[in-house]
Design a protein around this motif. Structure first.
Motif, PDB file in Angstrom:
ATOM      1  N   PHE A 242       0.725  -1.226   0.058  1.00  0.00           N
ATOM      2  CA  PHE A 242      -0.044  -0.081   0.082  1.00  0.00           C
ATOM      3  C   PHE A 242       0.764   1.084  -0.049  1.00  0.00           C
ATOM      4  CE2 PHE A 242      -3.024   3.095   2.068  1.00  0.00           C
ATOM      5  CZ  PHE A 242      -3.758   2.976   0.985  1.00  0.00           C
ATOM      6  N   THR A 246       0.948   4.036  -3.171  1.00  0.00           N
ATOM      7  CA  THR A 246       0.894   5.522  -2.902  1.00  0.00           C
ATOM      8  C   THR A 246       1.947   6.016  -3.417  1.00  0.00           C
ATOM      9  OG1 THR A 246      -0.174   4.888  -0.700  1.00  0.00           O
ATOM     10  CG2 THR A 246       0.429   7.144  -1.085  1.00  0.00           C
ATOM     11  N   TRP A 272      -8.947   6.013 -11.598  1.00  0.00           N
ATOM     12  CA  TRP A 272      -8.819   4.537 -11.332  1.00  0.00           C
ATOM     13  C   TRP A 272      -7.667   4.255 -10.396  1.00  0.00           C
ATOM     14  CZ3 TRP A 272     -12.375   0.987 -11.265  1.00  0.00           C
ATOM     15  CH2 TRP A 272     -13.833   1.232 -11.927  1.00  0.00           C
ATOM     16  N   PHE A 274      -6.740   6.129  -8.282  1.00  0.00           N
ATOM     17  CA  PHE A 274      -7.322   6.793  -6.865  1.00  0.00           C
ATOM     18  C   PHE A 274      -8.370   5.682  -6.493  1.00  0.00           C
ATOM     19  CE2 PHE A 274     -10.906   9.026  -5.082  1.00  0.00           C
ATOM     20  CZ  PHE A 274     -10.156   9.628  -3.869  1.00  0.00           C
ATOM     21  N   ILE A 275      -9.155   5.207  -7.216  1.00  0.00           N
ATOM     22  CA  ILE A 275     -10.142   4.230  -6.933  1.00  0.00           C
ATOM     23  C   ILE A 275      -9.396   2.857  -6.278  1.00  0.00           C
ATOM     24  CG2 ILE A 275     -12.094   2.701  -7.625  1.00  0.00           C
ATOM     25  CD1 ILE A 275     -12.674   4.855  -9.707  1.00  0.00           C
ATOM     26  N   TRP A 277      -6.644   2.846  -4.727  1.00  0.00           N
ATOM     27  CA  TRP A 277      -5.894   3.307  -3.705  1.00  0.00           C
ATOM     28  C   TRP A 277      -7.032   3.110  -2.378  1.00  0.00           C
ATOM     29  CZ3 TRP A 277      -6.305   7.253  -0.225  1.00  0.00           C
ATOM     30  CH2 TRP A 277      -5.191   7.269   0.459  1.00  0.00           C
ATOM     31  N   VAL A 278      -8.149   3.901  -2.987  1.00  0.00           N
ATOM     32  CA  VAL A 278      -9.436   3.948  -1.915  1.00  0.00           C
ATOM     33  C   VAL A 278      -9.725   2.453  -1.381  1.00  0.00           C
ATOM     34  CG1 VAL A 278     -11.699   4.491  -1.339  1.00  0.00           C
ATOM     35  CG2 VAL A 278      -9.955   6.264  -2.550  1.00  0.00           C
ATOM     36  N   ALA A 281      -7.268   1.072   0.841  1.00  0.00           N
ATOM     37  CA  ALA A 281      -7.289   1.511   2.027  1.00  0.00           C
ATOM     38  C   ALA A 281      -8.520   0.996   2.747  1.00  0.00           C
ATOM     39  CB  ALA A 281      -7.715   3.261   1.896  1.00  0.00           C
ATOM     40  N   ALA A 282      -9.759   0.834   2.159  1.00  0.00           N
ATOM     41  CA  ALA A 282     -10.842   0.369   2.715  1.00  0.00           C
ATOM     42  C   ALA A 282     -10.654  -1.116   3.220  1.00  0.00           C
ATOM     43  CB  ALA A 282     -12.050   0.304   1.776  1.00  0.00           C
ATOM     44  N   LEU A 284      -7.661  -2.280   4.321  1.00  0.00           N
ATOM     45  CA  LEU A 284      -6.644  -1.955   5.481  1.00  0.00           C
ATOM     46  C   LEU A 284      -7.720  -1.665   6.765  1.00  0.00           C
ATOM     47  CD1 LEU A 284      -3.738  -0.495   4.029  1.00  0.00           C
ATOM     48  CD2 LEU A 284      -3.986  -2.756   4.913  1.00  0.00           C
TER      49      LEU A 284
END
Lengths: 328, 534
Positions: A242, A246, A272, A274-275, A277-278, A281-282, A284
């Motif tokens: 992750f 980033t 995408w 960004f998507i 990455w999000v 993140a979700a 984690l």
């Protein structure tokens, strides 16, 4: 400018690697078939004798490296070792193929989708092999070799482009930094997704075994490490990747600033990334949320990998944006 | 009436007994409700849902054309399918990342984040200044528990002192309780950077958002097309399009000028990628301010011109053919190099020439083709982006150009509603066309190249980069550092004699302290040799 002979040799090495990977895949499959599966029910939870109908026949849990060795290898172990050696050979061949491709054009070998794919495939196998030096992950072999083969197959059939120079937008040292980070992330996310899927299989197997229910993938679940350790491994891969993902996005933003005059412009590729990455993140966050640990979190990780794949294939081939370059 | 009466009865009821109750209830209700909202908003579950929504809400931004990056495509979309297009427009689908609902999601997310992070920062600050927790009563319940033998003639204080020294040397935070005849311990903790990193990451995201906001408020972005031999001065009126932020002040534009001396482009010839661009370079002569000494600069795709943080980027190029129009007597009534806009990868370019000073007014419209070809299906088109065989295909019109109507006109469109067509002609450089009906001649003198530049300044950029670096650092720390505790305990066992126990504990996910316990044990076992040496 382009050394056609070297490019030609590169293609041959890639094909040779594919053949070798195929042999490795078959050998891994043979090894897996020969392995005795473990008992999915923990010893403490085994019901009293006579009640074990439907539960797989208990076999000894295989000890990993460092266990007592009475000379004879357990079934499937010899073929697994052979498969590992073949994978080393295949990775070496692929590595030469990637290197020659780079030499033929005098730049890093990730200027288009074909090159990105073969380099990613190489990165995945190399990471797997290096990891295998430290711990016993032979069981993972087939699940690495199959995606590698799929990637290479797609690369040579659909994505192939002749070795050429780059469009001006790609002529930047950020190509080395940004894309190499993306290559490594791509490879690791792929392994992360494979381990996550295997976790789901092992977890389901263990639950069903405990509830004494039949399970379609029982044969596979019994040949995998315990679900808990698969979960831990999947988490480690994602947790390690992750920050790198980033970094890949930030490096891309810095490059975008020097090429297009803005560091973020919601280009489809950026969107995408960004998507993805999000979504990771979700994943984690889900692991730290009650009621989302385990299976649900794993599903999020798989969705995140789906976003990554879409960003690579979908955005490059379907949606046009600033990241669309000549010849995929 | 009934309402009035209930109001009245309300007022009339014994106030002293009910009102305080009512007020406290109401207050408790609102406060309680607010507390509930705050707790829900700052919970991990809500953050998770908001993250999902954020990802989901971004998807249309990649599917539909966006005004921010491609306004022409948006207009085309609305023209092509007006009903759907207007509906989508109302929903903000063409401005996803500037839409109120997208802002609502990320603002809620950031409020949730702040509400989660700030209390944790306070708590972490306290922990950072506190001592490691005392050894639990029963160490054997912890992971990696082990006992080590005591050496003959060795005191508990020696062992504890050695353990503390070793741990301090390995950069653990150490606390100890001296052996009181019954028990004594050393407690150690390490890996505070995990939470520090976690908090740093989340705070950096807040800073990043602020930096993005600053950039869009105080920055600007403009585009301009410059022909070879022409100049550009950095003032608002010179831009073809100019998008200032709300707080942008024109005095922030540095007064530089540059002249485009030459634009060079290089293309691949042959192979799969025939015609693909290989090199673009705009050679310019720059003056940082009026009267300053000029200097040369090569602006390339990844190499902008930077003057005091205002950067000029090379974003495109095209062809500009030069035309001369003469009246029937041979006097020049028009001569200009006109920008034509590329329509495809081979630079088939279209453009318009307007000659308002002829009587009647003349207009030309048509193609410039760097490598000309004509076929039945495509009509006149270019087969290669470089000017290997340049030609123009122009049709001439006479009548009223409509320039006097007062309505703004595009320089790239010819309004032919009050004009009639005179004819059509293909010309190579240097060729002339004698127009019918005694309208004079049109000469295609040659062509120049033009480059388009984006001039932009983003004052939030440096902050955004710093925030991003902080975010990555924080992430790496929070995901790779393990927070862990170790204890060494020496106590008198019920059967007499002293027992040394060590154990570790970690609260980080899937981490273990085995290696730390192992290292400590090795150190303590090896003391047989190290103690006498002291």
């Amino acid at each position: 400018m382009v050394n056609v002979t070297l490019a030609e040799f590169s293609n041959r090495f890639v094909y040779a690697a594919m053949v070798t990977y195929t042999i490795a895949m078959i050998t891994f499959a043979v090894s897996m078939a020969a392995t005795r599966g473990r008992d999915l029910v923990p010893a403490a939870a085994v019901p009293a004798e006579g009640q074990s109908g439907g539960v797989a026949v208990a076999t000894r849990v295989e000890t990993t490296v460092g266990g007592p060795n009475d000379g004879a290898l357990p079934p499937g172990r010899r073929s697994a070792n052979i498969a590992m050696s073949i994978t080393w050979l295949a990775t070496l061949l692929l590595g030469v193929g990637v290197l020659l491709r780079g030499l033929s054009v005098g730049r890093v070998p990730w200027g288009n989708m074909y090159e990105f794919s073969i380099t990613s495939a190489f990165a995945v196998s190399l990471a797997f092999l290096i990891l295998s030096l430290k711990r016993d992950i032979r069981w993972l072999g087939i699940f690495v070799v199959v995606p590698v083969l799929l990637t290479l197959g797609l690369a040579v059939s659909v994505l192939y482009t002749d070795a050429e120079q780059l469009v001006p937008a790609l002529k930047s040292y950020w190509l080395v930094i940004h894309v190499s980070a993306a290559v490594i992330c791509g490879g690791a996310f792929c392994v992360g997704a494979a381990v996550t899927m295997l976790f789901l299989v092992a977890d389901a197997g263990e639950r069903r075994a405990l509830a004494q229910k039949p399970y379609m993938l029982d044969w596979l679940a019994r040949r995998l490490p315990p679900a808990a350790s698969l979960d831990a491994m999947a988490y480690r891969i994602h947790a390690f990747m992750f920050p790198l993902w980033t970094f890949a996005i930030v490096a891309g933003a810095i490059w975008a600033e020097s090429a297009w005059g803005r560091y973020w412009g919601w280009d489809p590729k950026e969107t995408w990334a960004f998507i993805t990455w999000v979504a990771y993140a979700a994943y984690l966050h889900a692991r730290a949320t009650a009621g989302w640990k385990g299976r649900k979190a794993s599903v999020i990780a798989l969705i995140a990998f789906g976003c990554f794949l879409f960003n690579y294939f979908g955005v490059n081939l379907v949606i046009t944006g600033l990241h669309s370059y000549a010849g995929v | 009436m009934t309402e009035l009466r209930t109001d009245a009865t309300h007022e009339g009821t014994p106030q002293l007994s009910t009102q305080p109750v009512e007020v406290t209830q109401a207050e408790f209700g609102i406060v309680g409700w607010l507390r509930w909202v705050w707790r829900t908003l700052t919970s991990m579950r809500t953050a998770l849902i908001l993250l999902f929504l954020l990802a989901l809400a971004s998807i249309p931004g990649s599917i539909f054309p966006q005004r921010g990056s491609n306004p022409i495509k948006v207009n085309q979309y609305i023209i092509d399918s007006p009903t759907v297009g207007r509906f989508l427009d109302k929903l903000g689908m063409f401005d996803v990342f500037a839409s109120p609902w997208f802002a609502a999601i990320y603002l809620l997310l950031f409020v949730s984040l702040a509400g989660c992070v700030i209390p944790r920062m306070i708590a972490h600050w306290r922990i950072l200044r506190s001592r490691p927790p005392a050894a639990p009563k029963n160490l054997s319940r912890l992971s990696d528990y082990r006992t080590l033998p005591m050496l003959a003639g060795e005191s508990a204080a020696d062992v504890l002192g050695l353990a503390a020294a070793h741990l301090k040397k390995s950069r653990w935070r150490v606390d100890a309780q001296e052996f009181d005849g019954q028990t004594g311990w050393v407690a150690a903790e390490k890996g505070y950077a995990r939470e520090t990193g976690n908090l740093l990451f989340h705070m950096a995201l807040l800073c990043l958002l602020a930096a993005v906001g600053l950039g869009s408020l105080a920055g600007f972005r403009g585009t301009v097309i410059v022909r070879e031999g022409s100049s550009f001065a950095d003032t608002r009126s010179q831009f073809d399009s100019f998008q200032p932020g709300r707080l942008f002040d024109d005095s922030a534009l540095p007064p530089f000028t540059f002249t485009l001396d030459k634009f060079t482009a290089d293309y691949q010839r042959g192979g799969q990628q025939n015609g693909a661009a290989r090199e673009f370079a705009a050679k310019v002569t720059v003056r940082d301010e009026p009267g300053a000494a000029p200097y040369g600069k090569l602006i390339q795709v990844n190499d902008p011109l930077d003057i005091g943080g205002v950067k000029t980027y090379l974003v495109g190029h095209g062809y500009a053919p030069t035309f001369t129009i003469r009246d029937p007597k041979g006097a020049v009534v028009f001569r200009d190099t006109v920008v034509f806009l590329p329509q495809d990868g081979n630079y088939t370019s279209t453009g318009v020439v307007k000659a308002p000073d002829t009587v009647p007014q003349l207009g030309l419209t048509g193609f410039f083709l760097p490598t000309a070809a004509v076929d039945q299906i495509l009509g006149p088109h270019s087969t290669f982006p470089a000017p290997d065989d340049p030609a123009v295909f122009m049709s001439a019109w006479d009548g009223d150009l409509g320039l006097d109507s007062g309505r703004p006109q595009s320089v790239y469109k010819l309004d032919t509603s009050h004009m009639q067509r005179l004819g059509i002609k293909a010309m190579r450089p240097g060729e002339s066309w004698t127009l019918p009906q005694g309208h004079g001649t049109v000469t295609f003198d040659g062509f120049k190249l033009w480059s388009s530049f984006t001039v932009a300044h983003d004052p939030g950029q440096g902050w955004a980069l710093a925030s991003a670096i902080a975010a990555i650092t924080g992430l790496a720390l929070s995901l790779l550092v393990r927070r862990r505790r170790l204890w060494v305990k020496v106590s008198t066992s019920p059967g007499g004699g002293t027992v040394m126990e060590i154990a570790g504990m970690t609260r980080s996910e899937h981490a273990s302290v085995s290696d730390d316990v192992e290292a400590l044990a090795t150190q303590l076992v090896g003391r047989a040799t190290s103690v006498p040496m002291q």
